[in-house]
Design an enzyme around this catalytic site. Sequence first.
Site, PDB file in Angstrom:
ATOM      1  CG  ASP A  23      56.002 105.503  68.861  1.00 49.65           C
ATOM      2  OD1 ASP A  23      56.686 106.279  69.418  1.00 49.65           O
ATOM      3  OD2 ASP A  23      54.541 105.658  68.419  1.00 49.65           O
ATOM      4  CG  ASN A  25      51.289 107.233  69.402  1.00 48.89           C
ATOM      5  OD1 ASN A  25      52.195 106.515  69.652  1.00 48.89           O
ATOM      6  ND2 ASN A  25      50.120 106.980  70.205  1.00 48.89           N
ATOM      7  CG  ASP A  27      53.304 105.485  72.354  1.00 47.62           C
ATOM      8  OD1 ASP A  27      52.181 105.022  72.565  1.00 47.62           O
ATOM      9  OD2 ASP A  27      54.117 105.168  71.513  1.00 47.62           O
ATOM     10  CG  ASP A  31      51.733 103.233  66.516  1.00 48.29           C
ATOM     11  OD1 ASP A  31      52.280 104.062  67.524  1.00 48.29           O
ATOM     12  OD2 ASP A  31      51.779 103.117  65.534  1.00 48.29           O
ATOM     13  CG  ASP A 100      49.949  85.672  67.921  1.00 46.05           C
ATOM     14  OD1 ASP A 100      51.120  85.725  67.552  1.00 46.05           O
ATOM     15  OD2 ASP A 100      49.547  84.264  68.523  1.00 46.05           O
ATOM     16  CG  ASP A 203      50.377  81.730  71.809  1.00 44.26           C
ATOM     17  OD1 ASP A 203      49.743  81.785  73.154  1.00 44.26           O
ATOM     18  OD2 ASP A 203      51.290  81.936  71.542  1.00 44.26           O
ATOM     19  CD  GLU A 261      53.961  78.830  69.952  1.00 43.87           C
ATOM     20  OE1 GLU A 261      55.338  79.072  70.322  1.00 43.87           O
ATOM     21  OE2 GLU A 261      53.320  78.969  70.660  1.00 43.87           O
ATOM     22  CG  HIS A 339      57.389  86.466  69.361  1.00 44.81           C
ATOM     23  ND1 HIS A 339      57.250  85.628  68.648  1.00 44.81           N
ATOM     24  CD2 HIS A 339      56.736  86.304  70.500  1.00 44.81           C
ATOM     25  CE1 HIS A 339      55.894  84.789  69.076  1.00 44.81           C
ATOM     26  NE2 HIS A 339      55.889  85.159  70.333  1.00 44.81           N
ATOM     27  CG  ASP A 340      58.533  83.073  71.839  1.00 43.45           C
ATOM     28  OD1 ASP A 340      57.268  82.226  71.626  1.00 43.45           O
ATOM     29  OD2 ASP A 340      57.957  84.078  72.675  1.00 43.45           O
TER      30      ASP A 340
HETATM   31  O1  TEU Z   1      54.715  80.456  73.111  1.00 41.82           O
HETATM   32  C1  TEU Z   1      54.378  79.365  73.734  1.00 41.82           C
HETATM   33  C2  TEU Z   1      55.655  78.220  74.106  1.00 41.82           C
HETATM   34  O2  TEU Z   1      56.758  78.830  73.942  1.00 41.82           O
HETATM   35  C3  TEU Z   1      55.256  77.048  74.486  1.00 41.82           C
HETATM   36  O3  TEU Z   1      54.564  76.543  73.773  1.00 41.82           O
HETATM   37  C4  TEU Z   1      56.679  76.078  74.357  1.00 41.82           C
HETATM   38  O4  TEU Z   1      56.251  74.995  74.351  1.00 41.82           O
HETATM   39  C5  TEU Z   1      57.603  76.394  75.750  1.00 41.82           C
HETATM   40  O5  TEU Z   1      57.982  77.655  75.777  1.00 41.82           O
HETATM   41  C6  TEU Z   1      58.558  75.248  75.541  1.00 41.82           C
HETATM   42  O6  TEU Z   1      59.655  75.838  74.963  1.00 41.82           O
HETATM   43  C7  TEU Z   1      53.877  81.348  73.039  1.00 41.82           C
HETATM   44  C8  TEU Z   1      54.083  82.664  72.291  1.00 41.82           C
HETATM   45  O7  TEU Z   1      55.024  82.450  71.236  1.00 41.82           O
HETATM   46  C9  TEU Z   1      54.916  83.283  73.432  1.00 41.82           C
HETATM   47  O8  TEU Z   1      55.456  84.552  73.053  1.00 41.82           O
HETATM   48  C10 TEU Z   1      54.031  83.361  74.817  1.00 41.82           C
HETATM   49  O9  TEU Z   1      54.708  83.993  75.768  1.00 41.82           O
HETATM   50  C11 TEU Z   1      53.404  82.198  75.091  1.00 41.82           C
HETATM   51  O10 TEU Z   1      52.986  81.390  74.194  1.00 41.82           O
HETATM   52  C12 TEU Z   1      52.186  82.318  76.072  1.00 41.82           C
HETATM   53  O11 TEU Z   1      51.239  83.101  75.386  1.00 41.82           O
HETATM   54 CA    CA Z   2      52.954 104.587  69.560  1.00 41.52          CA
END
Ligand code: TEU
Ligand code: CA
Length: 567
Positions: A23, A25, A27, A31, A100, A203, A261, A339-340
Amino acid sequence: MGNVREWWHGLIVYQVYPMSFQDSNGDGIGDIRGVINRLDYIQNLGVNMIWLNPIFKSPKVDNGYDISDFLEIDPIFGTMAEVEELILEAHKRGIKVIFDFVMNHTSEQHPWFQEALKGKDNPYRDYYIWADGKNGGQDLPNNWESFFTGTVWEKEPSGDQYYFHLFAKEMPDLNWANPEVRRAMVDIAFFWLDKGVDGFRLDAFIHLQKEEGFPDVEGLDEGEIGLAENYYANLPKINEYMKFFTSTLRERYPDTFIVGEAASATVELARSYTDPVLGGCDTVITFRYFTMDEKSKDPRLSSNMQKTKLLYGAFKKNLQEWQKVMADVGGPTLYWNNHDMARVVSRIGDDSKHRDNSAKMLATLMYLQKGIPFILNGEELGMKNLYLNDIKDFKSPEAQTFYKNALALGYSEESVLYNLRESSKDASRGAMQWDQSAFAGFSTVPPWSGVNVEADYNVAAEEANPGSILHFYRKVLDLKKTDLFVEGDYHLWGTHDDFFVYERVMDKQVGLVICNVTDQPKEFVLHPLEHHGYRQILLQNEGNWLEGETLHLAPYGVAVFQTVYNS
Ligand code: TEU
Ligand code: CA
């Protein structure tokens, strides 16, 4: 076709989750200026490409994956001028930048969808996917479930049809069967390529086609819904759409790098998606490497929210298969987390007793294989899962649903929160740990996501400690850049599941990577050198020693040998 070395085979990608990186600024939200201020750190890590999660205008129902304007930077992240500066400054440091590209859906706030809601005759109506309800509109069009739980259908506010959303209802899916949609997405990509972006992470591209007629999933009771991957994932037209998208871009920008992805793609599908002729992707990211122990999970609750162990036997087979099939297209992508999913040292390693050795061993195991490393920001520090202790602090929609369902089944709140801490997406989205000040140097105010403040695990402390995970990652990545570890053939050894051992072979050089994947000390006997040559240790973590041909490995011990044969 065959083992042609493409420019991108030598890539090492650093995933920057902008909301949680730096970050600038005050908040509490990361960013673009924050990323610019940390480009020297990224360069010194030894990576040569950064992937930024979405930074475009968004109501942020899904942290930016719900986009309301693809050509505008969300003010919370900064300005277009700052993005142009980021690209320029990154390129000055030899770092390429990929964005992305969210192509499966938009935000419901996007003007296209706002237009589409105006009625069936609106020219944007066919940009989205609509269906009539059954029994005169009373019932849902079918029994498909969304990935964010609940039905995939939402009734339009003033009309009698339902629109389709594979993720949250605020994220209506785009209709890629409509050539105007395909054209519009190409124009958006060109907008960013014209700005100097080097490529895209596509994505959820495997979901762009849905089964004609929306047939119900079989075997469910009346009113029951269920995931329908076979009706909305990896369907035949995906490659056609991808080929059109990327070949059109490459007419003007031949070196556009495309990583798709493909969470549920099999290796055969991945090979077709990366086929230089048929496919549109240079490489793909799959979730299929990580076979977890499903037996100890409660089938009544969502599987990916329950903490269990990685099954190394199956994991080995998966990686061997992917290495074999993807060998001639630069190898598969190499990653442990993004991040997932929860962070690697907590999810696969041991973030308490053997944090340093397990983090170092897992990095060596994964990244010295053939393929492109994808490192999530903070992983190089051994950052562990974000510690959250109140359900309201979990931001991902799936976490809330799991909490409700698990409590309803009688699970204790403590055990539910433990599972969420260890398995939810939130676990990987804690603020980056730059130092041990109040908010870890990420911000001057409390971070939006929460933060772990740790004395020994942050950039400042690890920079000053030559034995730190950070310094070890730099050594692994330096090795990774050598021809042997970029192009060398890959051979996984059939060892006991306590070990993960493989060779990389190129001409007279052999790299041998020996990993103890257990929390117990282990011995591994090296085979005598076949020919005249010499063997040296290139890299190892703590507590290992060689006694003749016997390698004594510490818990989570790893050693990398290089053997050079004279003849
Ligand atoms: O994730 C996509 C995703 O996770 C699905 O394709 C997957 O098949 C499913 O979850 C089964 O496991 C991407 C991004 O990485 C995620 O952060 C987003 O939330 C999602 O797409 C929607 O944009
Ligand atoms: Ca910020």
